[in-house]
Write a protein that holds these residues in place. Structure first.
Motif, PDB file in Angstrom:
ATOM      1  N   LEU A  81      -4.829  -2.024  -7.736  1.00  0.00           N
ATOM      2  CA  LEU A  81      -5.879  -1.031  -7.598  1.00  0.00           C
ATOM      3  C   LEU A  81      -5.281   0.367  -7.458  1.00  0.00           C
ATOM      4  O   LEU A  81      -4.487   0.618  -6.545  1.00  0.00           O
ATOM      5  CB  LEU A  81      -6.740  -1.337  -6.371  1.00  0.00           C
ATOM      6  CG  LEU A  81      -7.296  -2.762  -6.262  1.00  0.00           C
ATOM      7  CD1 LEU A  81      -7.968  -2.976  -4.921  1.00  0.00           C
ATOM      8  CD2 LEU A  81      -8.255  -3.050  -7.403  1.00  0.00           C
ATOM      9  N   ASP A 139       0.833  -1.202   0.000  1.00  0.00           N
ATOM     10  CA  ASP A 139       0.000   0.000   0.000  1.00  0.00           C
ATOM     11  C   ASP A 139       0.866   1.250   0.000  1.00  0.00           C
ATOM     12  O   ASP A 139       1.814   1.368   0.787  1.00  0.00           O
ATOM     13  CB  ASP A 139      -0.893   0.046   1.236  1.00  0.00           C
ATOM     14  CG  ASP A 139      -2.003  -0.979   1.203  1.00  0.00           C
ATOM     15  OD1 ASP A 139      -2.457  -1.324   0.092  1.00  0.00           O
ATOM     16  OD2 ASP A 139      -2.419  -1.425   2.271  1.00  0.00           O
ATOM     17  N   THR A 189      -1.581  -7.895  -3.469  1.00  0.00           N
ATOM     18  CA  THR A 189      -2.396  -6.719  -3.727  1.00  0.00           C
ATOM     19  C   THR A 189      -1.497  -5.493  -3.682  1.00  0.00           C
ATOM     20  O   THR A 189      -0.743  -5.306  -2.726  1.00  0.00           O
ATOM     21  CB  THR A 189      -3.523  -6.564  -2.683  1.00  0.00           C
ATOM     22  OG1 THR A 189      -4.287  -7.778  -2.654  1.00  0.00           O
ATOM     23  CG2 THR A 189      -4.439  -5.413  -3.039  1.00  0.00           C
ATOM     24  N   ARG A 207      -1.754  -1.330  -4.040  1.00  0.00           N
ATOM     25  CA  ARG A 207      -2.738  -0.244  -4.031  1.00  0.00           C
ATOM     26  C   ARG A 207      -2.052   1.099  -3.878  1.00  0.00           C
ATOM     27  O   ARG A 207      -1.110   1.245  -3.092  1.00  0.00           O
ATOM     28  CB  ARG A 207      -3.715  -0.412  -2.872  1.00  0.00           C
ATOM     29  CG  ARG A 207      -4.614  -1.620  -2.973  1.00  0.00           C
ATOM     30  CD  ARG A 207      -5.566  -1.681  -1.803  1.00  0.00           C
ATOM     31  NE  ARG A 207      -4.837  -2.080  -0.612  1.00  0.00           N
ATOM     32  CZ  ARG A 207      -5.194  -3.084   0.183  1.00  0.00           C
ATOM     33  NH1 ARG A 207      -6.280  -3.763  -0.069  1.00  0.00           N
ATOM     34  NH2 ARG A 207      -4.482  -3.387   1.227  1.00  0.00           N
ATOM     35  N   SER A 220     -11.976   1.064  -4.127  1.00  0.00           N
ATOM     36  CA  SER A 220     -10.804   1.937  -4.112  1.00  0.00           C
ATOM     37  C   SER A 220     -10.209   2.024  -2.712  1.00  0.00           C
ATOM     38  O   SER A 220     -10.938   1.983  -1.724  1.00  0.00           O
ATOM     39  CB  SER A 220     -11.181   3.362  -4.554  1.00  0.00           C
ATOM     40  OG  SER A 220     -11.552   3.409  -5.894  1.00  0.00           O
ATOM     41  N   PRO A 221      -8.876   2.166  -2.633  1.00  0.00           N
ATOM     42  CA  PRO A 221      -8.259   2.422  -1.335  1.00  0.00           C
ATOM     43  C   PRO A 221      -8.757   3.768  -0.788  1.00  0.00           C
ATOM     44  O   PRO A 221      -9.070   4.679  -1.556  1.00  0.00           O
ATOM     45  CB  PRO A 221      -6.763   2.497  -1.654  1.00  0.00           C
ATOM     46  CG  PRO A 221      -6.602   1.959  -3.031  1.00  0.00           C
ATOM     47  CD  PRO A 221      -7.904   2.093  -3.730  1.00  0.00           C
TER      48      PRO A 221
END
Length: 196
Positions: free
Chosen positions: A54, A2, A28, A30, A151-152
């Motif tokens: 994402l 992230d 993942t 993001r 969405s983050p």
């Protein structure tokens, strides 16, 4: 992964995940910036993994492979590639072999790769109109382009997402989220040639 910056690295693949047991791995990424890396392979090389990319900005890398080279296998049902900005003219965005992600899993991406439109008509190819540091300018077609969906909540600079700018026309009703790693904030000052 992230809100990470991967800038100026060199090697084979930036992200490499190859499952060695019976359970798929989970990857993942993001709200991250992947820029100016020199790779003989792909940005992400993934095998039998749950994959989620994402709201990332992937630009100006030198690649020997695709942006994402994946054979999702059992993880295909959870595959997501959404709201990314990809400017890699000499590379495919996705190389998934014969795998076909379910509908709605590869959507709202700005990519120079014309094959992305085969996944969903919301994927498009336009100049992202960056401001400094790969942030979006108010003129960018990536501003207020997508639905909030998954969405983050924060962008790469830890600022809130989404920010629905009243002076920027939404792409369609309900599209309040920007594509890419950065969310354009209300009252943002844009500099051009040293002047506001």
């Amino acid at each position: 992964i992230d809100r990470a910056k991967f800038v100026g690295n060199s090697g084979t693949h930036l992200i490499y995940v190859a499952n060695t047991d019976d359970l798929p791995s989970t990857v993942t990424v993001r709200s991250s910036l992947i820029a100016s890396n020199t790779l003989t392979g792909s940005v992400a090389f993934l095998r039998d993994a749950y994959i989620g990319f994402l709201n990332n900005t992937i630009v100006d890398n030198t690649l020997g492979g695709a942006v994402l080279d994946g054979a999702p296998g059992d993880g295909l049902g959870l595959f997501r590639f959404k709201r990314n900005i990809v400017v890699q003219p000499a590379a495919f965005t996705l190389s998934l072999g014969s795998a076909v992600p379910p509908a709605g899993r590869v959507v709202d991406n700005l990519s120079n790769d014309a094959t992305m439109a085969s996944y969903d008509p919301s994927n498009f190819n336009l100049d992202p109109v960056f401001a400094e540091g790969y942030r979006l300018s108010p003129q960018s077609p990536a501003v207020d382009r997508a639905l909030l969906d998954d969405s983050p909540a924060l962008d790469l600079a830890s600022r809130p997402r989404p920010v629905d700018l009243t002076d920027v026309a939404d792409y369609q009703p309900g599209t309040t989220t920007d594509l890419g790693a950065y969310e354009l904030q209300a009252g943002a000052v844009v500099f051009a040639n040293g002047f506001e």
